[in-house]
Write a protein that holds these residues in place. Structure first.
Motif, PDB file in Angstrom:
ATOM      1  N   HIS A  29      -1.241   2.189   1.440  1.00  0.00           N
ATOM      2  CA  HIS A  29      -2.422   1.352   1.231  1.00  0.00           C
ATOM      3  C   HIS A  29      -2.138  -0.089   1.667  1.00  0.00           C
ATOM      4  CE1 HIS A  29      -6.226   0.618  -1.155  1.00  0.00           C
ATOM      5  NE2 HIS A  29      -5.821  -0.607  -0.885  1.00  0.00           N
ATOM      6  N   GLN A  33      -3.765  -2.204   4.815  1.00  0.00           N
ATOM      7  CA  GLN A  33      -4.449  -3.458   4.493  1.00  0.00           C
ATOM      8  C   GLN A  33      -3.897  -4.624   5.300  1.00  0.00           C
ATOM      9  OE1 GLN A  33      -7.078  -3.802   2.293  1.00  0.00           O
ATOM     10  NE2 GLN A  33      -7.205  -5.873   3.104  1.00  0.00           N
ATOM     11  N   GLU A  34      -2.581  -4.729   5.365  1.00  0.00           N
ATOM     12  CA  GLU A  34      -1.972  -5.902   5.992  1.00  0.00           C
ATOM     13  C   GLU A  34      -2.015  -5.848   7.510  1.00  0.00           C
ATOM     14  OE1 GLU A  34       2.271  -8.384   5.963  1.00  0.00           O
ATOM     15  OE2 GLU A  34       1.937  -6.690   4.594  1.00  0.00           O
ATOM     16  N   LEU A  37      -6.594  -4.026   8.425  1.00  0.00           N
ATOM     17  CA  LEU A  37      -7.827  -4.588   7.879  1.00  0.00           C
ATOM     18  C   LEU A  37      -7.801  -6.109   7.813  1.00  0.00           C
ATOM     19  CD1 LEU A  37      -8.510  -2.013   5.007  1.00  0.00           C
ATOM     20  CD2 LEU A  37      -9.477  -2.078   7.304  1.00  0.00           C
ATOM     21  N   ASP A  38      -6.671  -6.686   7.409  1.00  0.00           N
ATOM     22  CA  ASP A  38      -6.608  -8.148   7.319  1.00  0.00           C
ATOM     23  C   ASP A  38      -6.761  -8.804   8.686  1.00  0.00           C
ATOM     24  OD1 ASP A  38      -6.362  -8.068   4.626  1.00  0.00           O
ATOM     25  OD2 ASP A  38      -4.181  -8.353   4.577  1.00  0.00           O
ATOM     26  N   ASN A  55     -12.929  -3.938   3.052  1.00  0.00           N
ATOM     27  CA  ASN A  55     -11.612  -3.403   2.708  1.00  0.00           C
ATOM     28  C   ASN A  55     -11.726  -2.024   2.074  1.00  0.00           C
ATOM     29  OD1 ASN A  55     -10.268  -5.657   3.671  1.00  0.00           O
ATOM     30  ND2 ASN A  55     -10.311  -6.701   1.694  1.00  0.00           N
ATOM     31  N   GLU A  56     -12.709  -1.861   1.180  1.00  0.00           N
ATOM     32  CA  GLU A  56     -12.894  -0.561   0.529  1.00  0.00           C
ATOM     33  C   GLU A  56     -13.222   0.524   1.545  1.00  0.00           C
ATOM     34  OE1 GLU A  56     -16.017   1.629  -2.568  1.00  0.00           O
ATOM     35  OE2 GLU A  56     -16.243  -0.500  -2.053  1.00  0.00           O
ATOM     36  N   GLN A  59     -10.160   1.369   3.897  1.00  0.00           N
ATOM     37  CA  GLN A  59      -9.169   2.248   3.274  1.00  0.00           C
ATOM     38  C   GLN A  59      -9.679   3.683   3.170  1.00  0.00           C
ATOM     39  OE1 GLN A  59      -6.099   1.598   2.447  1.00  0.00           O
ATOM     40  NE2 GLN A  59      -6.044  -0.632   2.622  1.00  0.00           N
ATOM     41  N   GLU A 117      -4.839   0.046  -7.851  1.00  0.00           N
ATOM     42  CA  GLU A 117      -5.310  -0.720  -6.701  1.00  0.00           C
ATOM     43  C   GLU A 117      -6.548  -1.550  -7.042  1.00  0.00           C
ATOM     44  OE1 GLU A 117      -4.170  -1.414  -3.872  1.00  0.00           O
ATOM     45  OE2 GLU A 117      -2.461  -0.064  -3.764  1.00  0.00           O
ATOM     46  N   GLN A 121      -6.366  -5.275  -5.699  1.00  0.00           N
ATOM     47  CA  GLN A 121      -7.386  -5.748  -4.776  1.00  0.00           C
ATOM     48  C   GLN A 121      -8.351  -6.752  -5.422  1.00  0.00           C
ATOM     49  OE1 GLN A 121      -7.635  -4.959  -1.504  1.00  0.00           O
ATOM     50  NE2 GLN A 121      -5.738  -3.786  -1.685  1.00  0.00           N
TER      51      GLN A 121
END
Length: 313
Positions: A29, A33-34, A37-38, A55-56, A59, A117, A121
């Motif tokens: 996860h 994310q890093e 998505l970021d 973000n949701e 994932q 999470e 988050q």
């Protein structure tokens, strides 16, 4: 020996395995994310609300796509699609192939990892009830199918559900990048309706016609026999089917209500644009004859339309 098929049951040691894969899910996860998505969020410059939803959905797109491919591979290799009778034949399905058991353990680990999470988050309080309800429903379905020896039926239902969810969250990602692009929502609407119909048909086929053909056996939790003695009871069978139909009807009602609201909002927006376009020419002021150059009105012969003031001698 070579060629022997090893089968598995559930037990207390599954908890240790699930705990290990919860940690793996948290690491994956964080990686998604890093590193994905970021980086996309920095380019889009979304608001805080959209940032959380992006973000949701990001994932869940990665998870649902992986689960759909994995689940499809399992049901095809195990022959559950080519032979639908295998969904209820030899029930209860106490002993599981390794890939079926491993799939269920990973599913439980993922949905359990979603609970911490929510804290990592920093999900807003307004979003917590919705996300907790979603996690609880998935955990109840996956754990129920695993513990009650309905793993074959549960695999097909998960495949249908994850397929619809993948298109929904993919449509949300596309919408956040371009708010005028809602075509993928229409694709999701079609997939959602088709998967609901397949889900309802599958319930009727397995519960209404398949499981009643299984030999009646007394309740024996040790052997995994929970329901075979009940499915021969027509009252119990019809009650289960009625509950399933009512639940699917409520889901479809919410879906239809959502689609009607979207169409109403789109129609209102288009009507307001048309009215604004119709009013715009009426606001134009009547100008003097001539043409404009750099914001100054000039006459057709090149002279200025203004009257010159005569200077006093």
């Amino acid at each position: 020996a070579d060629g022997d098929l090893v089968l598995y049951r559930y037990g207390l040691k599954d908890l240790v395995t699930i705990l290990f894969y919860i940690l793996i899910a948290i690491i994956l996860h964080a990686v998604v994310q890093e590193y994905v998505l970021d980086k996309i969020n920095r380019r889009l410059h979304l608001s805080k609300v959209k940032h959380s939803k992006f973000n949701e959905s990001g994932q869940l797109v990665a998870f649902h796509l992986t689960s759909v491919i994995w689940c499809l591979y399992v049901v095809v290799t195990e022959g559950y699609i080519s032979n639908p009778r295998s969904l209820w034949e030899n029930y209860p399905h106490v002993y599981l192939p390794f890939q079926v058991k491993f799939f269920y353990l990973c599913q439980l680990a993922y949905w359990l990892h979603a609970l911490p999470e929510l804290y990592f988050q920093k999900v807003r309080k307004e979003e917590l009830p919705r996300q907790l309800r979603c996690i609880a429903l998935y955990l109840a379905h996956v754990a129920g199918a695993y513990l009650l020896d309905l793993t074959r039926l549960g695999l097909i239902l998960l495949l249908l559900q994850y397929l619809a969810e993948f298109f929904f969250h993919m449509a949300r990602l596309v919408y956040f990048t371009d708010e005028n692009n809602e075509k993928l929502f229409n694709v999701w609407a079609v997939v959602f309706v088709v998967t609901r119909l397949f889900t309802l048909t599958l319930y009727i086929l397995v519960i209404g016609f398949g499981l009643p053909q299984v030999e009646t056996q007394p309740l024996d939790p040790e052997r995994g026999n929970f329901f075979s003695f009940l499915f021969n009871n027509i009252f119990f069978r019809m009650s289960v089917l009625l509950l399933v139909c009512l639940f699917q009807a409520s889901v479809m009602w919410r879906f239809i209500h959502l689609q009607l609201r979207r169409w109403r909002e789109r129609w209102t927006e288009q009507s307001s644009r048309k009215r604004a376009g119709a009013r715009q020419p009426a606001k134009l002021l009547k100008r003097d004859s001539g043409y404009h150059e750099n914001g100054v009105v000039k006459a057709e012969n090149g002279t200025s339309p203004r009257t010159k003031k005569l200077k006093s001698p």
